[in-house]
Design a protein around this motif. Structure first.
Motif, PDB file in Angstrom:
ATOM      1  N   PHE A   1      -4.242   1.662  12.910  1.00 42.08           N
ATOM      2  CA  PHE A   1      -3.396   0.817  11.785  1.00 42.08           C
ATOM      3  C   PHE A   1      -3.970  -0.287  12.091  1.00 42.08           C
ATOM      4  O   PHE A   1      -3.649  -1.556  11.263  1.00 42.08           O
ATOM      5  N   SER A   2      -3.147  -0.925  13.440  1.00 36.97           N
ATOM      6  CA  SER A   2      -3.053  -1.986  13.566  1.00 36.97           C
ATOM      7  C   SER A   2      -3.783  -3.275  13.277  1.00 36.97           C
ATOM      8  O   SER A   2      -3.668  -3.967  13.164  1.00 36.97           O
ATOM      9  N   LYS A   3      -5.255  -2.209  13.500  1.00 36.89           N
ATOM     10  CA  LYS A   3      -6.403  -3.524  13.771  1.00 36.89           C
ATOM     11  C   LYS A   3      -6.705  -4.055  12.548  1.00 36.89           C
ATOM     12  O   LYS A   3      -6.661  -5.432  12.139  1.00 36.89           O
ATOM     13  N   GLU A   4      -6.607  -2.893  11.250  1.00 36.88           N
ATOM     14  CA  GLU A   4      -6.792  -2.798   9.840  1.00 36.88           C
ATOM     15  C   GLU A   4      -5.647  -3.660   9.329  1.00 36.88           C
ATOM     16  O   GLU A   4      -6.191  -4.716   9.024  1.00 36.88           O
ATOM     17  N   LEU A   5      -4.334  -4.046   9.798  1.00 41.36           N
ATOM     18  CA  LEU A   5      -3.523  -4.453   9.553  1.00 41.36           C
ATOM     19  C   LEU A   5      -3.432  -6.316   9.933  1.00 41.36           C
ATOM     20  O   LEU A   5      -3.493  -6.985   8.955  1.00 41.36           O
ATOM     21  N   ILE A   6      -3.743  -5.965  10.496  1.00 40.98           N
ATOM     22  CA  ILE A   6      -3.783  -7.951  11.479  1.00 40.98           C
ATOM     23  C   ILE A   6      -5.160  -8.241  10.567  1.00 40.98           C
ATOM     24  O   ILE A   6      -5.804  -9.054  10.947  1.00 40.98           O
ATOM     25  N   ASP A   7      -6.097  -7.438  10.656  1.00 40.59           N
ATOM     26  CA  ASP A   7      -7.889  -7.986  10.091  1.00 40.59           C
ATOM     27  C   ASP A   7      -7.523  -8.898   8.747  1.00 40.59           C
ATOM     28  O   ASP A   7      -7.390  -9.747   8.152  1.00 40.59           O
ATOM     29  N   PHE A   8      -6.532  -7.995   7.814  1.00 40.96           N
ATOM     30  CA  PHE A   8      -6.144  -7.640   6.660  1.00 40.96           C
ATOM     31  C   PHE A   8      -5.689  -9.031   6.785  1.00 40.96           C
ATOM     32  O   PHE A   8      -5.509 -10.206   5.510  1.00 40.96           O
ATOM     33  N   LEU A   9      -4.406  -9.356   7.662  1.00 34.99           N
ATOM     34  CA  LEU A   9      -3.521  -9.996   7.346  1.00 34.99           C
ATOM     35  C   LEU A   9      -3.750 -12.048   7.404  1.00 34.99           C
ATOM     36  O   LEU A   9      -3.675 -12.879   7.151  1.00 34.99           O
TER      37      LEU A   9
ATOM     38  N   ASP B   1       5.965 -13.893  -6.897  1.00 36.95           N
ATOM     39  CA  ASP B   1       5.385 -15.088  -5.880  1.00 36.95           C
ATOM     40  C   ASP B   1       6.664 -15.502  -4.726  1.00 36.95           C
ATOM     41  O   ASP B   1       6.215 -16.266  -3.704  1.00 36.95           O
ATOM     42  N   MET B   2       6.700 -14.503  -4.264  1.00 40.80           N
ATOM     43  CA  MET B   2       7.804 -14.421  -3.091  1.00 40.80           C
ATOM     44  C   MET B   2       6.366 -13.469  -2.150  1.00 40.80           C
ATOM     45  O   MET B   2       7.103 -13.724  -0.127  1.00 40.80           O
ATOM     46  N   LEU B   3       5.804 -12.887  -2.044  1.00 45.64           N
ATOM     47  CA  LEU B   3       4.777 -12.365  -1.265  1.00 45.64           C
ATOM     48  C   LEU B   3       3.108 -13.196  -0.945  1.00 45.64           C
ATOM     49  O   LEU B   3       2.639 -13.118  -1.559  1.00 45.64           O
ATOM     50  N   LYS B   4       2.531 -12.569   0.652  1.00 45.56           N
ATOM     51  CA  LYS B   4       2.010 -13.521   0.753  1.00 45.56           C
ATOM     52  C   LYS B   4       0.375 -12.434   0.471  1.00 45.56           C
ATOM     53  O   LYS B   4      -0.573 -12.419   0.453  1.00 45.56           O
ATOM     54  N   SER B   5       1.410 -10.755   0.725  1.00 45.35           N
ATOM     55  CA  SER B   5      -0.513 -10.440   0.411  1.00 45.35           C
ATOM     56  C   SER B   5       0.565  -8.934   0.458  1.00 45.35           C
ATOM     57  O   SER B   5       2.417  -8.393   1.008  1.00 45.35           O
ATOM     58  N   LEU B   6       0.323  -7.525   0.357  1.00 43.09           N
ATOM     59  CA  LEU B   6       1.216  -6.480   0.257  1.00 43.09           C
ATOM     60  C   LEU B   6       0.068  -5.419   0.456  1.00 43.09           C
ATOM     61  O   LEU B   6      -1.421  -5.155   0.688  1.00 43.09           O
ATOM     62  N   VAL B   7       0.725  -4.477   1.042  1.00 46.45           N
ATOM     63  CA  VAL B   7       0.483  -3.184   1.936  1.00 46.45           C
ATOM     64  C   VAL B   7       0.386  -1.909   1.687  1.00 46.45           C
ATOM     65  O   VAL B   7       1.939  -1.957   1.530  1.00 46.45           O
ATOM     66  N   ILE B   8      -0.089  -1.385   1.207  1.00 48.93           N
ATOM     67  CA  ILE B   8       0.574   0.479   0.410  1.00 48.93           C
ATOM     68  C   ILE B   8      -0.406   1.151   1.191  1.00 48.93           C
ATOM     69  O   ILE B   8      -1.362   1.720   1.051  1.00 48.93           O
TER      70      ILE B   8
ATOM     71  N   VAL C   1      -1.202 -10.860  -5.278  1.00 48.10           N
ATOM     72  CA  VAL C   1      -1.031 -11.100  -4.217  1.00 48.10           C
ATOM     73  C   VAL C   1      -2.456 -10.072  -4.041  1.00 48.10           C
ATOM     74  O   VAL C   1      -3.134  -9.210  -4.482  1.00 48.10           O
ATOM     75  N   LYS C   2      -3.022 -10.190  -2.479  1.00 44.66           N
ATOM     76  CA  LYS C   2      -4.358 -10.083  -2.469  1.00 44.66           C
ATOM     77  C   LYS C   2      -3.615  -8.605  -1.381  1.00 44.66           C
ATOM     78  O   LYS C   2      -2.336  -8.638  -0.819  1.00 44.66           O
ATOM     79  N   THR C   3      -4.679  -7.045  -1.035  1.00 46.70           N
ATOM     80  CA  THR C   3      -3.576  -6.004  -1.188  1.00 46.70           C
ATOM     81  C   THR C   3      -4.277  -5.182  -0.157  1.00 46.70           C
ATOM     82  O   THR C   3      -5.642  -5.311  -0.233  1.00 46.70           O
ATOM     83  N   LEU C   4      -4.042  -4.570   0.601  1.00 54.74           N
ATOM     84  CA  LEU C   4      -4.527  -3.794   1.612  1.00 54.74           C
ATOM     85  C   LEU C   4      -3.989  -2.526   0.963  1.00 54.74           C
ATOM     86  O   LEU C   4      -2.749  -1.969   1.311  1.00 54.74           O
ATOM     87  N   VAL C   5      -4.821  -0.686   0.236  1.00 53.41           N
ATOM     88  CA  VAL C   5      -4.270   0.054   0.476  1.00 53.41           C
ATOM     89  C   VAL C   5      -4.585   0.931   1.589  1.00 53.41           C
ATOM     90  O   VAL C   5      -6.216   0.875   2.182  1.00 53.41           O
ATOM     91  N   VAL C   6      -4.047   1.559   2.053  1.00 51.62           N
ATOM     92  CA  VAL C   6      -4.384   2.779   3.562  1.00 51.62           C
ATOM     93  C   VAL C   6      -3.661   4.072   2.954  1.00 51.62           C
ATOM     94  O   VAL C   6      -2.579   4.026   2.761  1.00 51.62           O
ATOM     95  N   TRP C   7      -5.385   4.848   3.221  1.00 49.24           N
ATOM     96  CA  TRP C   7      -4.358   6.315   3.008  1.00 49.24           C
ATOM     97  C   TRP C   7      -4.938   7.366   3.846  1.00 49.24           C
ATOM     98  O   TRP C   7      -6.828   6.904   4.092  1.00 49.24           O
TER      99      TRP C   7
END
Length: 196
Positions: A185-193, A112-119, A137-143
């Motif tokens: 990575f930053s572009k993918e993260l910002i698009d996700f956010l 409930d404290m999170l807007k999203s999760l990036v793992i 919560v919406k989640t982005l998985v980067v591997w």
């Protein structure tokens, strides 16, 4: 934008973090891998990339790492105290490697404290397989597909079990993919956010 080095006292331990931006959009909390510190996010330019999109960035060093002193509480409880002390309301959490596991545990307890999760390249995902469906919560998985520390099957486990998860794969990279290709990575993260 200026990146400030700051310290906060949590339960008697001096905790080091970096903070930058005023967060007209949201706050992004960056954790770090075992062999890394908050400075790696700064040095890779990732703090600046996220800042420039209007987010406040907080990169914390968990107890016993970097310049943060030891503190004998579970890491996910530390994140809760740290977020409360900084009045971080509904933030995005980014956890690579061993802090990927911290982020999963935090999401299972305090989503409930999170807007999203990036793992990113998280260790020990298999320990939580049966509970991942609880993460709403919406989640982005980067591997990095060639990760020899946290196998790619962990990425698929997260994607298949967290209901609102998407995945981005660095086909040619390994465990520190996000630091090897910080712009991508930053572009993918910002698009996700931003919900793209």
């Amino acid at each position: 934008m200026a990146i400030d080095d700051k310290y906060i006292d949590i339960d008697g331990a001096k905790i080091h973090y970096l903070i930058s931006g005023d967060g007209e959009k949201d706050t992004v909390l960056l954790l770090h891998g075992k062999k890394f510190t908050a400075d790696d996010w700064r040095n890779a330019g990732i703090v600046d990339y996220i800042n420039n999109e209007g987010y406040k960035v907080v990169a914390v060093e968990v107890p016993g790492y970097g310049k943060s002193e030891m503190l004998d509480i579970p890491y996910e409880e530390f994140i809760k105290k740290f977020a409360d002390d900084l009045n971080l309301d509904k933030f995005h959490i980014v956890g690579p490697s061993f802090s990927g596991e911290i982020s999963i545990k935090f999401a299972l307890k305090y989503q409930d404290m999170l807007k999203s999760l990036v793992i990113i390249d998280s260790i020990n995902v298999d320990k939580y397989k049966e509970r991942l469906k609880e993460i709403k919560v919406k989640t982005l998985v980067v591997w990095g597909k060639k990760d020899d520390v946290a196998p790619y099957e962990f990425a698929m486990m997260l994607k298949e079990n967290i209901p609102d998860a998407k995945i981005y794969t660095f086909e040619e990279l390994g465990h520190t993919c996000y630091l090897k290709e910080p712009k991508v990575f930053s572009k993918e993260l910002i698009d996700f956010l931003s919900g793209k």
